[in-house]
Design a protein around this motif. Structure first.
Motif, short mmCIF file in Angstrom:
data_model
loop_
_atom_site.label_atom_id
_atom_site.label_comp_id
_atom_site.label_asym_id
_atom_site.label_seq_id
_atom_site.Cartn_x
_atom_site.Cartn_y
_atom_site.Cartn_z
N SER A 207 -20.96 19.35 -12.40
CA SER A 207 -20.39 18.38 -13.33
C SER A 207 -19.68 17.28 -12.55
O SER A 207 -19.06 17.53 -11.51
N SER A 208 -19.73 16.05 -13.07
CA SER A 208 -18.97 14.96 -12.46
C SER A 208 -17.47 15.23 -12.50
O SER A 208 -16.70 14.60 -11.77
N ARG A 209 -17.05 16.17 -13.34
CA ARG A 209 -15.63 16.55 -13.39
C ARG A 209 -15.20 17.30 -12.15
O ARG A 209 -14.00 17.32 -11.82
N TYR A 210 -16.14 17.92 -11.44
CA TYR A 210 -15.79 18.81 -10.33
C TYR A 210 -16.28 18.33 -8.97
O TYR A 210 -15.87 18.89 -7.95
N ASN A 211 -17.16 17.34 -8.91
CA ASN A 211 -17.71 16.92 -7.64
C ASN A 211 -16.63 16.41 -6.69
O ASN A 211 -15.65 15.79 -7.11
N VAL A 212 -16.83 16.65 -5.40
CA VAL A 212 -15.82 16.33 -4.40
C VAL A 212 -15.75 14.84 -4.13
O VAL A 212 -14.67 14.30 -3.86
N PHE A 213 -16.88 14.12 -4.22
CA PHE A 213 -16.91 12.69 -3.95
C PHE A 213 -17.13 11.91 -5.25
O PHE A 213 -17.67 12.44 -6.22
N ILE A 214 -16.76 10.62 -5.24
CA ILE A 214 -16.79 9.83 -6.47
C ILE A 214 -18.21 9.67 -6.98
O ILE A 214 -18.49 9.86 -8.16
N GLU A 215 -19.15 9.28 -6.10
CA GLU A 215 -20.53 9.09 -6.50
C GLU A 215 -21.45 10.03 -5.73
O GLU A 215 -21.11 10.52 -4.65
N ARG A 216 -22.62 10.26 -6.30
CA ARG A 216 -23.56 11.22 -5.73
C ARG A 216 -24.36 10.61 -4.58
O ARG A 216 -24.51 9.39 -4.49
N PRO A 217 -24.91 11.45 -3.69
CA PRO A 217 -25.62 10.95 -2.50
C PRO A 217 -26.90 10.20 -2.84
O PRO A 217 -27.45 10.32 -3.94
N PHE A 218 -27.41 9.44 -1.85
CA PHE A 218 -28.60 8.62 -2.02
C PHE A 218 -29.74 9.38 -2.69
O PHE A 218 -30.23 9.01 -3.76
N VAL A 219 -30.18 10.45 -2.03
CA VAL A 219 -31.44 11.09 -2.44
C VAL A 219 -31.29 11.83 -3.76
O VAL A 219 -32.23 11.89 -4.56
N ILE A 220 -30.12 12.37 -4.05
CA ILE A 220 -29.92 13.15 -5.26
C ILE A 220 -30.08 12.29 -6.51
O ILE A 220 -30.76 12.65 -7.47
N GLU A 221 -29.48 11.10 -6.49
CA GLU A 221 -29.59 10.21 -7.64
C GLU A 221 -30.95 9.53 -7.69
O GLU A 221 -31.49 9.29 -8.77
N SER A 222 -31.54 9.23 -6.53
CA SER A 222 -32.83 8.53 -6.51
C SER A 222 -33.95 9.38 -7.10
O SER A 222 -34.77 8.88 -7.87
N PHE A 223 -34.00 10.64 -6.73
CA PHE A 223 -35.08 11.51 -7.20
C PHE A 223 -34.83 12.06 -8.60
O PHE A 223 -35.74 12.61 -9.22
N ASN A 224 -33.61 11.94 -9.09
CA ASN A 224 -33.28 12.51 -10.39
C ASN A 224 -32.30 11.58 -11.11
O ASN A 224 -31.17 11.96 -11.43
N GLN A 225 -32.73 10.35 -11.35
CA GLN A 225 -31.84 9.33 -11.91
C GLN A 225 -31.24 9.78 -13.24
O GLN A 225 -31.94 10.10 -14.18
N ASP A 226 -29.92 9.81 -13.28
CA ASP A 226 -29.16 10.23 -14.47
C ASP A 226 -29.45 11.66 -14.93
O ASP A 226 -28.90 12.11 -15.93
N ALA A 227 -30.34 12.35 -14.24
CA ALA A 227 -30.56 13.80 -14.37
C ALA A 227 -31.15 14.28 -15.69
O ALA A 227 -32.06 15.09 -15.70
#
Length: 507
Positions: A207-227
């Motif tokens: 969840s974005s509530r628990y992630n350690v960094f503000i935004e997600r890494p390059f490849v994670i968002e690129s391959f799964n945009q908005d999930a």
């Protein structure tokens, strides 16, 4: 006699509190039946003790010990009452946020989150200005990254539901999670139908509530945009909680801003994830754990949409992979553009987590192979990953959910507060402090596709005010190499620095 009166009075107060709470629960909380059962059990235990005291059983039988026995009995009763009161408070806490549904057989809970961001760009090369669209370059920005509000709940006999709306777009509201489902099923365990996360990329499943960094890494968002995509997915968990899995069939189109999908090609994909919690320190309440998982998808975009008829309509986005510089910008700095003639692609990812008390190590890597129709070129290989380490200066740890194979909610040893006290002093608590560092990499250049190669280093500081609120600060130093797809004929390479700050709450 005095002791007996004190015991009777204490019992009367205890039973009165229990009765009053049960009445309030019946009128205000939809889980009153469960609560009443618990309270009746506690009341029964108190009556058993009263009977023992009046009958003089067990070690309290000898009259010569009457005074000592009375004091001991009273202390025992007081201890039990305290335990029961503590149990009642736990029940109250568990039921907080529960609201009345539209009918008596439904249980419903309100959920939401607010994320307010600031992004600044203290320095970057001219090529980065071009990537952002002009000589002005990246502009500082204040924005609401997320403003979500929704409900979730349960229905007879084994159904559940959730709907959550996103209002951060101002006039353009969208939905996020929107599904219904069934629990305790044979074979499938839990089955959800609706808009839900595709099961790959740990950093997206978190969840974005628990992630350690503000935004997600390059490849994670690129391959799964908005999930999230519309689909049907099964979720399972082994008896010992060592294994969890999810698998399903999805439509590829990101439709949360449109509400529907219209095409004679369903553009289906099959996706799944198998996760293993191979170590979980029960004695330390989960302060130590180890996890690995493999995930992947086989996706089939509409070939005609992408090539044969030359269309670049909205569905063509399903053969495009892109991401911002792990911060909020006007454009995507890594961008393959529409890969024409795409017939299908397969993605495989691997992930791992090790946690030792306040220290955590996380890493992922994903590979994507995209096939193109005859005449459009060879197979394209895109790939990337990230690693990070985090440490709690105040000694807390990042909890782990064995049910979902994802990060959980951090609970500070003490919440942050600053108040005036009755003696004229100031009382305070400092919350939980966490530092972290991440390296992220993505290569989107292959076989004539020049989406760019991205590298970034992020330093993070998280200040957890409570389990439901925190501040995040990120400093990012990155580089984009050979992006020639979206700003052709130029091939752009440049460095950049970004600072970001987020204030967030969830409920």
């Amino acid at each position: 006699m005095k002791i007996t009166c004190r015991i009777a009075t204490l019992l009367f107060i205890c039973i009165a509190v229990l009765f009053t709470h049960s009445v309030n629960a019946q009128s205000d909380l939809v889980e009153a039946d469960f609560l009443l059962d618990r309270l009746e059990q506690q009341e029964h235990r108190i009556r058993e003790l009263e009977s023992r005291l009046q009958g003089g059983v067990g070690p309290y039988y000898f009259a010569s010990d009457a005074d000592a026995t009375g004091q001991s009995d009273l202390a025992s009763l007081q201890e039990i009452v305290e335990k029961q009161s503590s149990a009642i408070e736990e029940l109250k806490s568990a039921l907080k946020g529960t609201v009345a549904s539209g009918h008596s057989k439904s249980r419903m809970k309100v959920v939401g989150r607010v994320h307010a961001d600031y992004w600044g760009f203290p320095g970057n090369d001219p090529a980065i200005d071009a990537l952002e669209g002009g000589p002005g370059g990246p502009q500082n920005r204040l924005n609401f990254r997320r403003m979500r509000f929704g409900v979730r709940g349960k229905l007879p006999a084994n159904m559940e539901y959730r709907i959550e709306m996103e209002f951060a777009g101002g006039n353009n509201s969208e939905f996020r999670d929107a599904w219904l489902g069934w629990n305790d099923l044979p074979v499938f365990h839990t089955l959800l139908l609706g808009n839900q996360k595709r099961p790959y990329g740990l950093d997206h499943l978190n969840s974005s509530r628990y992630n350690v960094f503000i935004e997600r890494p390059f490849v994670i968002e690129s391959f799964n945009q908005d999930a999230r995509r519309l689909g049907v997915c099964a979720y399972g968990l082994s008896r010992d909680k060592g294994w969890n899995w999810r698998y399903g069939v999805y439509n590829m189109r990101l439709m949360q801003d449109e509400g529907n999908y219209t095409n004679d090609d369903l553009q289906l994909e099959v996706a799944g994830r198998l996760a293993r919690t191979f170590w979980y320190d029960e004695c330390a309440d989960g302060r130590g754990y180890g996890h690995w998982a493999i995930s992947g998808t086989s996706a089939y975009p509409d070939e005609n949409t992408f090539g044969d008829n030359g269309s670049t309509g909205p569905d063509a986005a399903e053969s495009r992979f892109r991401h911002r510089p792990e911060a909020r910008t006007a454009t995507r700095w890594l961008d393959t553009g529409i890969i024409e003639g795409a017939t299908d692609y397969q993605m495989v990812g691997a992930e791992g987590v090790l946690n030792f008390g306040p220290v955590q190590f996380v890493g992922e890597y994903q590979n994507l192979w995209l096939n193109r129709a005859a005449g459009f070129g060879k197979q394209v290989h895109l790939h990337g990953g990230y690693v990070y380490a985090s440490y709690f200066l105040t000694g807390e740890h990042v909890p782990w959910s064995r049910k979902s194979g994802t990060l959980g909610r951090v609970k500070p040893f003490e919440d942050f507060f600053l108040v005036n006290t009755c003696d004229g002093c100031i009382g305070n608590g400092w919350g939980a402090w966490q530092i972290a560092g991440r390296y992220s990499y993505a290569d989107f250049n292959d076989e004539g596709i020049l989406g760019g190669i991205g590298e970034s280093f992020t330093l993070g500081l998280n200040w957890h005010w409570s389990a439901y609120s925190r501040m995040q600060f990120n400093w990012i130093h990155g580089r984009i190499d050979e992006n020639g797809q979206t700003r052709a004929p130029a091939v752009l390479t440049g460095d950049y620095d970004i600072i970001g700050c987020r204030f967030m709450v969830d409920f």
